[in-house]
Design a protein around this motif. Structure first.
Motif, PDB file in Angstrom:
ATOM      1  N   ARG E 105      -8.066   1.672   8.983  1.00  0.00           N
ATOM      2  CA  ARG E 105      -7.538   0.542   9.768  1.00  0.00           C
ATOM      3  C   ARG E 105      -8.584  -0.536  10.012  1.00  0.00           C
ATOM      4  NH1 ARG E 105      -3.495   3.706  14.040  1.00  0.00           N
ATOM      5  NH2 ARG E 105      -1.862   4.135  12.472  1.00  0.00           N
ATOM      6  N   ARG E 136      -4.610   8.128   4.458  1.00  0.00           N
ATOM      7  CA  ARG E 136      -4.028   6.809   4.146  1.00  0.00           C
ATOM      8  C   ARG E 136      -2.603   6.728   4.692  1.00  0.00           C
ATOM      9  NH1 ARG E 136      -0.543   5.965   0.307  1.00  0.00           N
ATOM     10  NH2 ARG E 136      -0.076   3.890  -0.542  1.00  0.00           N
ATOM     11  N   GLN E 140      -0.888   4.440   7.998  1.00  0.00           N
ATOM     12  CA  GLN E 140       0.304   3.568   7.892  1.00  0.00           C
ATOM     13  C   GLN E 140       1.298   3.794   9.019  1.00  0.00           C
ATOM     14  OE1 GLN E 140       1.221   4.989   3.770  1.00  0.00           O
ATOM     15  NE2 GLN E 140       1.476   2.808   3.330  1.00  0.00           N
ATOM     16  N   VAL E 149      -1.677  -0.649  12.103  1.00  0.00           N
ATOM     17  CA  VAL E 149      -1.288   0.074  10.900  1.00  0.00           C
ATOM     18  C   VAL E 149      -1.592  -0.761   9.659  1.00  0.00           C
ATOM     19  CG1 VAL E 149       0.546   1.338  12.092  1.00  0.00           C
ATOM     20  CG2 VAL E 149       1.074  -0.786  10.895  1.00  0.00           C
ATOM     21  N   GLY E 151      -0.965  -1.485   5.308  1.00  0.00           N
ATOM     22  CA  GLY E 151       0.136  -1.510   4.345  1.00  0.00           C
ATOM     23  C   GLY E 151       0.047  -0.312   3.418  1.00  0.00           C
ATOM     24  N   ALA E 152       0.346  -0.537   2.149  1.00  0.00           N
ATOM     25  CA  ALA E 152       0.361   0.577   1.202  1.00  0.00           C
ATOM     26  C   ALA E 152      -0.539   0.272   0.019  1.00  0.00           C
ATOM     27  CB  ALA E 152       1.781   0.847   0.727  1.00  0.00           C
TER      28      ALA E 152
END
Lengths: 242, 242, 242, 242, 242, 242
Positions: E105, E136, E140, E149, E151-152
């Protein structure tokens, strides 16, 4: 052929049983069978983003998810149990193991449903499935104290959200057309993940088309068929090939 | 549920249907269903070593294998058809394809049995299975002339001789206890490969034990159960998980 | 333990046996065993780009490749046979099948080497391996005329050029240190693909390091070990685990 | 070639080494090699159903299984060690890890046998195999205190009870004919699981037939051959293809 | 197209990022992107054999490995962070998980690199990769407290030391030619594992040849290309097929 | 970076390119690139059931399918070529091979799209994909006469109708949002298979959601994204991980 016994569904989070196994639960209930749903956690951290963004605290999030889960289970005709074992990550503990062995021996299911072994998008789903499969074996062992040992109920993995990247190959298509309305009603209860209703309605229709496409001339599926896909863990035992 | 229709078994050689699918054939016959067995060759070159060593010529070998196959089929309650397409190697030809499409459309099977995709010890078995699966699809196509198109009967691959090295994972265990004596009688007819009777009796017993070990509390299998293992090509379509 | 018999290597093109199995060939020759190399084609279309760019015609290309192959085989101590079955694409024909069955029965190999089942960069390698494995089975069948049937020699697939993308997992590492100089000499003969000498020298060294890393305390490999990697088609049969 | 060193067998429960690796143990003992068998648990909960049904308590069950295990090991010529780490579930702990690293460094095995990675019918077998493979690597590391680091002994997974559903492909068939009587005697000692003697005698015979079917003309296996199947974890390192 | 964000590399030991991802790190640094390298341990037990043999104590070994790692990271243009979570075995703990979620983060990577799922020669690499992929996902989740949070970001597994036995199939070849000298300099800093410089130089060249062999006519790779191989965990998302 | 070159799509039947690769074709056309579509057959037997039921003859069926295909190609901005090699079964012939090698060398594609290797519901799709991949390799070979050899364009397999049972794992998600209307128009032209428009619109939307879910923070996909899934045959070559 004796009467079918109870259905036991073991999931990581409350939503899972609705989207992925709601039809199987409703079918069992329709046939007068007990349908017990064990939610290992409330999905409070990993599947409640909208609640957190709404400012709720941990206990409130859990309470909302519990209520939703209970309502959805009721809509399907099942009974939801919550083990509050924590999510993200869900962890196998001796206490949870013991509780699930006791559950297996109390419910004495003739069929077990749970998560498939792989899901690169969710860290709890594979763990919950592994716990479900391991505790079933423990419940069969005479050396594990507490209650009477169970037989060997078949285990079905329900379909992950993105089957293609989860190494999930459907080997059973369950016709859920007779209870589709009940599944739809249960899905509509899941407010926190409401955008999924359309997604899983499409999926039910798609699997239904495949069920028709794969059935021989004698099954007689209706014009609009809805289905759920499953993958067996153990070989099917049957007295007839069909 | 409508009455079950015919069973169609497509094999490379006459022995295959006895050792690997004799129970399924006898079950179908017992239930008054037609059981048609298509032997694509006589196994005259690849599976008749003792006849060759006995000094027979090609036509005599074929005649012996045909007679054996017909007797064994009769013992099971099925009817054997011989396509004499040659073995070692069995080759897909337009003529064989056409004949099998016609057979599918004439028999209109509700279940199809054939060889699994891999067998490093036999060059004809995978080819026969591939031909069976391909011609089934052709028989479904409106654009292929000759007869009325068929539906989509499920296809089961029967167990290869050495499943562990053929990538064969049994996903169906068929209880053949009620017809075990008929399978045994058919196996004993297969003189050219008589040493296999014990082998496949052991296998039937072993798969039977596994059937019992994998069945839930309600199937009620007998104390000594015999079974045959199969692997599905397409998903099972069902109205109930079991 | 009886004396080891002949080695039979079946390849698509003349270069293959040098780069991928040169060490095994030289080891067999060193031990006084016959080493027969069957090149199904000359690699005239698919592996002779520099010759074509040099303006040679088809027959000239074949002649150059034959000469190279013969010299390299001689350097290794083996004998090269050329079947001139054509490359790019190499095709299985009844004539080629018959010739190879005859070869198997004449050579009576105790070990067979050939290509692995997959290679997305070369269309002939998988076909040649398939032909080698199929004709070995045919040569075992009493019903195939011509010569005396053979036993069941083990089959090893040698390493493709890019193993990682060919689904090739080495399960045998053969110490070729004693004959490394012979392999190097044979590689240097292959003028048309001279840039590969360094590549396969590096590979030999790398597989050698792995051989040392994977051997127990008792094999006693030398400080600089060279090795070739192979993958078995059938289980190893042994009287001792090691 | 130097003399072979000790054999180390690491199993979850006492029975495992008898049914699945008894032949390999007896072969090592026959050759004057040390054969150490590490039983991580007594199989007291998961594999002693008949004892529990007989009314024994936990310590009594353990004592019976220990005695059986010791007798069977002695019958094979090996020495059994019991780590009493608990079964159903067997869990990897720092203490168990430390004890096994010390064992590896004391025994200094030239060959290691253990469970295969998957078994959907037993929760301890895959864990024991994983522990065995992990602690072997730790025992190789200079940074792990206690004793002298070991080399890289090859690891073989013995055959699970139902290989077809455990993704177990035999790649080694070990001829155990010379010690078959010893294995049979050891199996007969295992009273609690006596029904398995016939099962594993059949298996030994079946793997023996396959060993003969897969061996080249030179191995000279006897008319009735018994064998055990294994799967390698690491590539075989050899000075000769055979 | 927006500017690319930071690169996050999560490894078990300090050496890993140099040998396996040094090129990707140097490329990111060259482009002015932040490159954060999280070393979960110092590799103090499993990858420092020469230091232990030199008589150093645990703290000294860690200090040497830290210094090496920092220098190598600096040479590549990245910043190394050390989590000192212990190696051989590296274990997932709540504290480590929390620290990594916080790191994700804070860094907010646009690309993540880590270990592949399997490595039979190293017990920490698969664990580190699993931790990286799991944390990971946790980072999220809105329900996990602490920071915003993410993203991906896509995840790439770098190449294990012996890809063929690790089930590693390269699906991305990254051209690192422009930064090869920086990777070479970083490799030369790794004194404790100096023998690997040649090994990974060869590998870089070999992957470079493959990159050229697999690129269409338009990529324009230089005559001598160096590359690193990666395997994606999630599908590539793109606006153009290339 | 040079301008992208032509796109070559090789399919078994005219419909395939519309449903499965229409977006990629339309994207290429939008960018001013040539998009050539090679339909190996008209799908006259296997994919024209409604036309046959309508009473058309073979030539009429072909004519209808050709016209549809040409219109759909035009709607996408591509050019359709028909090889009339026959379907159900589609067979690899020397003539077809030669024609496709010539096509590769004339078009000189920078990207190739074709069918994936497996489809248990269609016998032509895997064959067409195999032909496409094999002829691409032939077109690269200097020894194959006729035209100038091509480079190594990447090959992408488009998504089969039922990916889960075709062993198809998407590893590329192509954003086709900018050309979605063109794909929709082309799909609507395919009258004979009109029921598929809704199916593939749903799929496009579903793959679009996944594309967003899998893209890092920087790709900036629109709120409603449509995508097509592909699977690479060869590793991606890139100058940047993303």
């Amino acid at each position: 052929m004796p009467t079918k016994g109870p259905l036991l569904v073991i999931t990581a989070h409350p939503g899972d049983f609705v989207w992925r196994a709601g039809g199987a639960i409703a079918l069992a209930a329709r046939d007068g069978r007990r349908a017990v749903i064990a939610c290992l956690s409330f999905g409070e951290r990993g599947e409640s983003a909208s609640l957190w963004r709404g400012g709720l605290g941990l206990d409130e999030v859990k309470a909302v998810r519990r209520e939703e889960g209970e309502k959805a289970a009721a809509a399907l005709g099942g009974e939801a149990l919550f083990f509050d074992a924590g999510d993200y990550p869900l962890v196998e503990t001796p206490e949870l193991t013991e509780a699930l062995v006791a559950l297996y021996r109390e419910v004495r299911p003739s069929v077990v449903l749970t998560h498939a072994p792989a899901d690169p998008y969710n860290i709890d789903h594979p763990v919950a499935g592994e716990i479900a499969r391991r505790t079933r074996i423990l419940a069969q062992a005479a050396g594990i104290p507490g209650g009477e040992v169970i037989g060997a109920p078949p285990v079905f993995c329900f379909e992950p959200h993105q089957p293609e990247v989860c190494d999930f190959t459907p080997d059973v298509l369950l016709d859920i057309t007779p209870v589709w309305e009940r599944k739809l009603a249960a899905m509509q209860i899941m407010g926190a993940q409401g955008h999924l209703v359309e997604y899983y309605s499409d999926l039910g229709r798609r699997r239904g088309v495949q069920a028709k496409r794969n059935s021989g001339p004698n099954l007689g599926l209706p014009a609009e068929t809805f289905a759920e896909a499953y993958q067996r863990v153990y070989p099917q035992v049957t007295t007839e090939l069909a």
